[in-house]
Write a protein that holds these residues in place. Structure first.
Motif, PDB file in Angstrom:
ATOM      1  N   PHE A 232      -7.278  -2.942 -39.597  1.00 56.98           N
ATOM      2  CA  PHE A 232      -7.222  -1.846 -39.197  1.00 56.98           C
ATOM      3  C   PHE A 232      -7.508  -1.392 -37.824  1.00 56.98           C
ATOM      4  N   ALA A 233      -7.210  -2.202 -37.084  1.00 54.37           N
ATOM      5  CA  ALA A 233      -7.658  -2.249 -35.729  1.00 54.37           C
ATOM      6  C   ALA A 233      -6.805  -0.931 -34.868  1.00 54.37           C
ATOM      7  N   GLY A 234      -5.772  -0.458 -35.475  1.00 54.58           N
ATOM      8  CA  GLY A 234      -5.272   0.400 -34.810  1.00 54.58           C
ATOM      9  C   GLY A 234      -5.532   2.019 -35.468  1.00 54.58           C
ATOM     10  N   THR A 235      -6.466   1.865 -36.378  1.00 47.65           N
ATOM     11  CA  THR A 235      -6.631   3.285 -36.907  1.00 47.65           C
ATOM     12  C   THR A 235      -7.999   3.877 -36.030  1.00 47.65           C
ATOM     13  N   ALA A 236      -8.101   5.100 -36.504  1.00 46.36           N
ATOM     14  CA  ALA A 236      -8.999   5.718 -35.767  1.00 46.36           C
ATOM     15  C   ALA A 236     -10.350   5.396 -35.970  1.00 46.36           C
ATOM     16  N   TYR A 237     -10.699   4.872 -37.214  1.00 47.78           N
ATOM     17  CA  TYR A 237     -12.101   4.365 -37.889  1.00 47.78           C
ATOM     18  C   TYR A 237     -12.444   3.202 -36.902  1.00 47.78           C
ATOM     19  N   ALA A 238     -11.567   2.464 -36.331  1.00 48.02           N
ATOM     20  CA  ALA A 238     -11.856   1.228 -35.884  1.00 48.02           C
ATOM     21  C   ALA A 238     -12.962   1.215 -34.754  1.00 48.02           C
TER      22      ALA A 238
ATOM     23  N   GLN B 278     -10.040  -2.580 -26.745  1.00 46.29           N
ATOM     24  CA  GLN B 278      -9.252  -2.206 -27.747  1.00 46.29           C
ATOM     25  C   GLN B 278      -8.866  -0.953 -28.187  1.00 46.29           C
ATOM     26  N   ALA B 279      -9.747  -0.082 -28.163  1.00 48.41           N
ATOM     27  CA  ALA B 279      -9.747   1.281 -28.508  1.00 48.41           C
ATOM     28  C   ALA B 279      -8.455   2.046 -28.112  1.00 48.41           C
ATOM     29  N   SER B 280      -7.561   2.515 -28.827  1.00 46.56           N
ATOM     30  CA  SER B 280      -6.349   3.301 -28.065  1.00 46.56           C
ATOM     31  C   SER B 280      -6.907   4.760 -27.412  1.00 46.56           C
ATOM     32  N   ASP B 281      -8.213   5.136 -27.827  1.00 40.29           N
ATOM     33  CA  ASP B 281      -8.469   6.385 -27.472  1.00 40.29           C
ATOM     34  C   ASP B 281      -9.390   5.969 -26.094  1.00 40.29           C
ATOM     35  N   PRO B 282      -9.123   6.739 -24.834  1.00 42.92           N
ATOM     36  CA  PRO B 282      -9.910   6.447 -23.841  1.00 42.92           C
ATOM     37  C   PRO B 282     -11.412   6.861 -23.773  1.00 42.92           C
ATOM     38  N   GLY B 283     -11.609   8.105 -24.598  1.00 39.12           N
ATOM     39  CA  GLY B 283     -12.930   8.419 -24.736  1.00 39.12           C
ATOM     40  C   GLY B 283     -13.741   7.611 -25.439  1.00 39.12           C
TER      41      GLY B 283
END
Length: 220
Positions: A85-91, A121-126
């Motif tokens: 689930f690496a692409g989810t917001a929970y990761a 790896q997080a998609s969110d810069p925050g």
């Protein structure tokens, strides 16, 4: 009259046959493409919902493991989260949670690895910025000053820039570089809103390096 209507209907039928012979394949192809697109979109939505549900369940498992202090379960759950689930917001949330749980149990290496993963790896810069700030603090405690500063040189969202400057000031001060620390703290103070409670802490740090914050000009 009946004959006239029959001829008219036959003419319309002939036109329809001609139209279908000319455009029928194209129309059929378009309808097939549209149908496949709708089916594909519905399938993708179902897949995303399934992934989100699985990630949420795994995050809950990690939360329970963290609260019980079971770091082995925490590490297994994090590995599953990365794998499935690496692409989810929970990761990224799971990575930050795992890092704290592992750090609290004295496993600094595993904690730093979890934070490094989120920062990269997080998609969110925050989330990336939060992970870098926390990782830089751990690296500073380990006296890996250059590595921490290199990590903080990466771009972050504007709302994190003052916090990054403050952390750089802490690292420079730990290295005995008072001039660099002073410049970093000044940048942090100027980048924070006057109502920000943490700004008072930065003022104390400025005083420690010989700067009166009242002499500084706040940025608009």
């Amino acid at each position: 009259m009946a004959t006239h209507l029959d001829l008219e209907e036959q003419e319309q039928l002939d036109r329809l046959k001609h139209f279908w012979a000319t455009w029928g394949n194209l129309i059929t192809g378009v309808l097939v493409v549209v149908a496949l697109g709708v089916i594909g979109w519905q399938g993708w939505q179902y897949h995303q919902r399934s992934k989100a549900a699985g990630a949420a369940a795994l995050y809950d498992e990690m939360l329970r493991a963290s609260e019980s202090g079971d770091t082995a379960r925490v590490e297994r759950a994090l590995a599953d989260m990365k794998d499935k689930f690496a692409g989810t917001a929970y990761a990224p949330q799971a990575g930050l949670l795992a890092a704290k749980a592992l750090r609290d149990k004295g496993n600094a290496q595993a904690s730093q690895a979890a934070l490094a993963w989120v920062s990269e790896q997080a998609s969110d810069p925050g989330y990336q910025a939060v992970a870098r700030l926390r990782l830089s603090a751990e690296l500073m405690q380990a006296k890996s000053y250059d590595e921490a500063l290199k990590l903080l040189d990466k771009p972050v969202p504007k709302e994190f820039e003052a916090l990054v400057a403050d952390r750089k000031g802490d690292i420079f001060l730990a290295q005995g570089k008072r001039s660099e620390a002073r410049s970093a703290y000044e940048q942090a103070w100027q980048g924070m809103d006057a109502q920000d409670a943490y700004r008072r802490m930065v003022e104390i740090k400025l005083n420690a390096v010989g700067v009166d914050a009242s002499t500084l000009k706040a940025k608009p």
